[in-house]
Design a protein around this motif. Structure first.
Motif, PDB file in Angstrom:
ATOM      1  N   PHE A   1      -0.504  12.366  21.916  1.00 50.31           N
ATOM      2  CA  PHE A   1       0.810  12.088  21.331  1.00 50.31           C
ATOM      3  C   PHE A   1       1.546  13.393  21.056  1.00 50.31           C
ATOM      4  N   TYR A   2       2.866  13.349  21.180  1.00 49.58           N
ATOM      5  CA  TYR A   2       3.684  14.534  20.953  1.00 49.58           C
ATOM      6  C   TYR A   2       5.052  14.090  20.460  1.00 49.58           C
ATOM      7  N   THR A   3       5.854  15.055  20.015  1.00 49.14           N
ATOM      8  CA  THR A   3       7.219  14.782  19.563  1.00 49.14           C
ATOM      9  C   THR A   3       8.189  15.272  20.619  1.00 49.14           C
ATOM     10  N   PRO A   4       8.889  14.376  21.309  1.00 43.32           N
ATOM     11  CA  PRO A   4       9.818  14.789  22.367  1.00 43.32           C
ATOM     12  C   PRO A   4      10.958  15.651  21.800  1.00 43.32           C
ATOM     13  N   ALA A   5      11.390  16.606  22.595  1.00 41.91           N
ATOM     14  CA  ALA A   5      12.452  17.513  22.131  1.00 41.91           C
ATOM     15  C   ALA A   5      13.705  17.443  22.989  1.00 41.91           C
ATOM     16  N   ASP A   6      13.674  16.686  24.070  1.00 39.64           N
ATOM     17  CA  ASP A   6      14.780  16.727  25.030  1.00 39.64           C
ATOM     18  C   ASP A   6      15.359  15.348  25.334  1.00 39.64           C
ATOM     19  N   CYS A   7      15.304  14.428  24.361  1.00 41.01           N
ATOM     20  CA  CYS A   7      15.850  13.080  24.582  1.00 41.01           C
ATOM     21  C   CYS A   7      16.612  12.638  23.344  1.00 41.01           C
ATOM     22  N   THR A   8      17.901  12.891  23.342  1.00 37.64           N
ATOM     23  CA  THR A   8      18.731  12.472  22.214  1.00 37.64           C
ATOM     24  C   THR A   8      18.762  10.951  22.129  1.00 37.64           C
ATOM     25  N   GLY A   9      18.503  10.444  20.939  1.00 37.13           N
ATOM     26  CA  GLY A   9      18.575   9.000  20.725  1.00 37.13           C
ATOM     27  C   GLY A   9      17.278   8.261  20.947  1.00 37.13           C
ATOM     28  N   TYR A  10      16.172   8.996  21.170  1.00 32.72           N
ATOM     29  CA  TYR A  10      14.920   8.276  21.436  1.00 32.72           C
ATOM     30  C   TYR A  10      14.390   7.565  20.188  1.00 32.72           C
ATOM     31  N   ASN A  11      14.958   7.886  19.015  1.00 32.71           N
ATOM     32  CA  ASN A  11      14.594   7.183  17.792  1.00 32.71           C
ATOM     33  C   ASN A  11      15.695   6.221  17.335  1.00 32.71           C
ATOM     34  N   TYR A  12      16.667   5.982  18.206  1.00 27.48           N
ATOM     35  CA  TYR A  12      17.689   4.983  17.895  1.00 27.48           C
ATOM     36  C   TYR A  12      17.088   3.581  18.096  1.00 27.48           C
ATOM     37  N   TRP A  13      17.631   2.646  17.338  1.00 30.79           N
ATOM     38  CA  TRP A  13      17.231   1.241  17.529  1.00 30.79           C
ATOM     39  C   TRP A  13      17.552   0.803  18.965  1.00 30.79           C
ATOM     40  N   PRO A  14      16.670   0.110  19.704  1.00 34.04           N
ATOM     41  CA  PRO A  14      15.463  -0.561  19.218  1.00 34.04           C
ATOM     42  C   PRO A  14      14.179   0.251  19.313  1.00 34.04           C
ATOM     43  N   TYR A  15      14.306   1.550  19.650  1.00 32.30           N
ATOM     44  CA  TYR A  15      13.107   2.370  19.796  1.00 32.30           C
ATOM     45  C   TYR A  15      12.623   2.928  18.454  1.00 32.30           C
ATOM     46  N   GLY A  16      13.569   3.093  17.504  1.00 35.82           N
ATOM     47  CA  GLY A  16      13.248   3.663  16.207  1.00 35.82           C
ATOM     48  C   GLY A  16      14.194   3.155  15.144  1.00 35.82           C
ATOM     49  N   TYR A  17      14.128   3.772  13.974  1.00 36.67           N
ATOM     50  CA  TYR A  17      14.816   3.251  12.796  1.00 36.67           C
ATOM     51  C   TYR A  17      16.321   3.515  12.783  1.00 36.67           C
ATOM     52  N   GLU A  18      16.750   4.584  13.416  1.00 37.89           N
ATOM     53  CA  GLU A  18      18.161   4.966  13.315  1.00 37.89           C
ATOM     54  C   GLU A  18      19.078   3.940  13.990  1.00 37.89           C
TER      55      GLU A  18
END
Length: 456
Positions: A338-355
């Motif tokens: 597992f890692y934290t992506p650094a080059d994908c804006t919005g990867y934590n936007y709904w429906p993938y994440g909380y934002e």
């Protein structure tokens, strides 16, 4: 000179002889028989009065006597019948043999029955029931039964008002809305079968009823297939959504905004009426493809599970492509880490994440969602052949690509995440269906799903 016989002596002699004969005759006769009496008669715990009505079709009668019974003689003297013949019953003796228990079953509905005991010797020591006993009663009406509707036609269509002036249609195996007087005692579980992006609720209703029919669950399971209509298919008083119905967006009606998740909340609240559904204990939300996205996200955010703690909730996520992650970690299939992506804006936007979550989530913190996602009974049902990247699989958005290379891997990666970070806490399981691709019918009619849905 001969004396005349004394007349008084002769009479006395005759009387003595007569008394001797009478005495001998009395000594040879049987002693008088003792009487046996009935002290109480009860049916299903209540006193059995003559012409009693609404007696259940199955139950027991208790008759208490003053003395011990002879079981064979009592059975011979006892009768229990209606105009069609003798009832089906068994006799046993309790209370040191002084009480007869008559257990009966399968009486004819709305029928007049009579029980009687003849005047004969039924006591264990020769006691006699000197007065014939008789009671009559009438049984209750036949229990109303309902047959499940499985035609996936308008015959199985129901409509429930979700908010004032706006309704929602769904396929249902039972008429739970229009039949207002019936008590659904037979329903123990409800299974929501959520359609995919084609909004073919009729097909998903058919898939699920076929599956549950194979495992003998249709009589005690309510199958509901919600129909999230698009605007062109809705009337002025029906709710409709764009494509984001699958992740909880609000309806597109100009007069009212209702989340697709709120629809299920209202339906579950309706089903929680204990007077109408007294034996409902389990609720399953099962979806495939876009319906799986609905099931996974609803599992995480819904308020129904907390509002109805007496019910067992389960969420079946079949061949999903859009997963919600509780944090910024994503799985690298190449490295197995597992890692934290650094080059994908919005990867934590709904429906993938909380934002930018929909309005339904307002007031629920990200930490609340994390805890709910961990604890809720979630099943990832994955077809091992669901590996195609052509067609509807989202391979253009970097946020979707980060979930995995195909639907199978995206489901596996989601499960790996919870096994890695919450191995001892999560209430998740993964079931793979060998040889099946992106096919809702094959998934829900697989042996794996049937075993899951029929298990306790």
């Amino acid at each position: 000179m001969m004396k005349k016989p004394n007349i008084s002596f002769q009479i006395l002699k005759s009387l003595i002889i007569a008394l001797l004969f009478i005495s001998c005759d009395t000594d040879d006769s049987d002693p008088p028989q003792e009487e046996l009496t009935i002290s109480s008669v009860r049916i299903n715990g209540s006193n059995l009065s003559n012409d009693m009505s609404n007696v259940p079709l199955d139950g027991s009668i208790e008759i208490a006597f003053s003395s011990t019974l002879n079981s064979e003689e009592f059975a011979e003297a006892f009768s229990f019948s209606d105009s069609q013949g003798e009832a089906t019953y068994d006799i046993s003796l309790t209370s040191a043999g002084s009480k007869a228990i008559i257990s009966y079953s399968g009486l004819n509905p709305n029928s007049s029955y009579n029980i009687s005991i003849n005047t004969t010797t039924i006591g264990n020591n020769g006691e006699v029931l000197s007065t014939q006993f008789s009671r009559s009663f009438t049984t209750t009406e036949a229990e109303e039964t309902k047959s499940p509707c499985t035609s996936a036609t308008l015959d199985c269509m129901q409509q429930l008002e979700i908010t004032e002036g706006f309704s929602f249609e769904f396929y249902s195996t039972f008429d739970i809305v229009s039949d207002t007087d019936y008590v659904w005692e037979e329903i123990e579980e409800v299974v929501f079968s959520v359609h995919g992006q084609n909004r073919d609720a009729d097909n998903y209703f058919r898939y699920m009823t076929n599956s549950l029919g194979d495992v003998g669950m249709l009589e005690n399971t309510l199958v509901i297939s919600p129909y999230f209509k698009e605007e062109s298919g809705a009337t002025d008083t029906e709710l409709f959504w764009g494509s984001d119905w699958r992740t909880g967006s609000d309806s597109g009606n100009s007069q009212v905004n209702i989340s697709s998740f709120s629809v299920l909340d209202v339906m579950i609240d309706y089903l929680s009426d204990q007077e109408k559904f007294p034996n409902l204990r389990k609720i399953t939300i099962a979806g495939h493809s876009s319906g799986a996205a609905f099931a996974q996200h609803y599992a995480i955010v819904n308020t129904s599970e907390a509002s109805h703690p007496d019910y067992e909730f389960r969420y079946v996520v079949a061949n999903n492509q859009y997963f919600y992650y509780p944090d910024g970690n994503r799985y690298n299939e190449s490295t197995g880490e597992f890692y934290t992506p650094a080059d994908c804006t919005g990867y934590n936007y709904w429906p993938y994440g909380y934002e930018f979550a929909p309005a339904y989530v307002d007031g629920i913190t990200q930490e609340d969602l994390r805890q709910q996602q961990i604890s809720r009974n979630t099943v990832y049902l994955l077809g091992t052949n669901d590996t195609q990247t052509q067609g509807t699989l989202n391979t253009t958005d970097c946020a979707a690509i980060l979930l995995g290379s195909n639907r199978l891997e995206r489901g596996r990666n989601m499960f790996i995440y919870f096994e890695t970070f919450y191995s001892s806490e999560n209430n998740h399981q993964k079931i793979e269906v060998d040889g099946v691709g992106h096919d809702a019918s094959a998934m829900f009619n697989s042996d794996e799903f049937k075993q899951l849905i029929s298990s306790n």
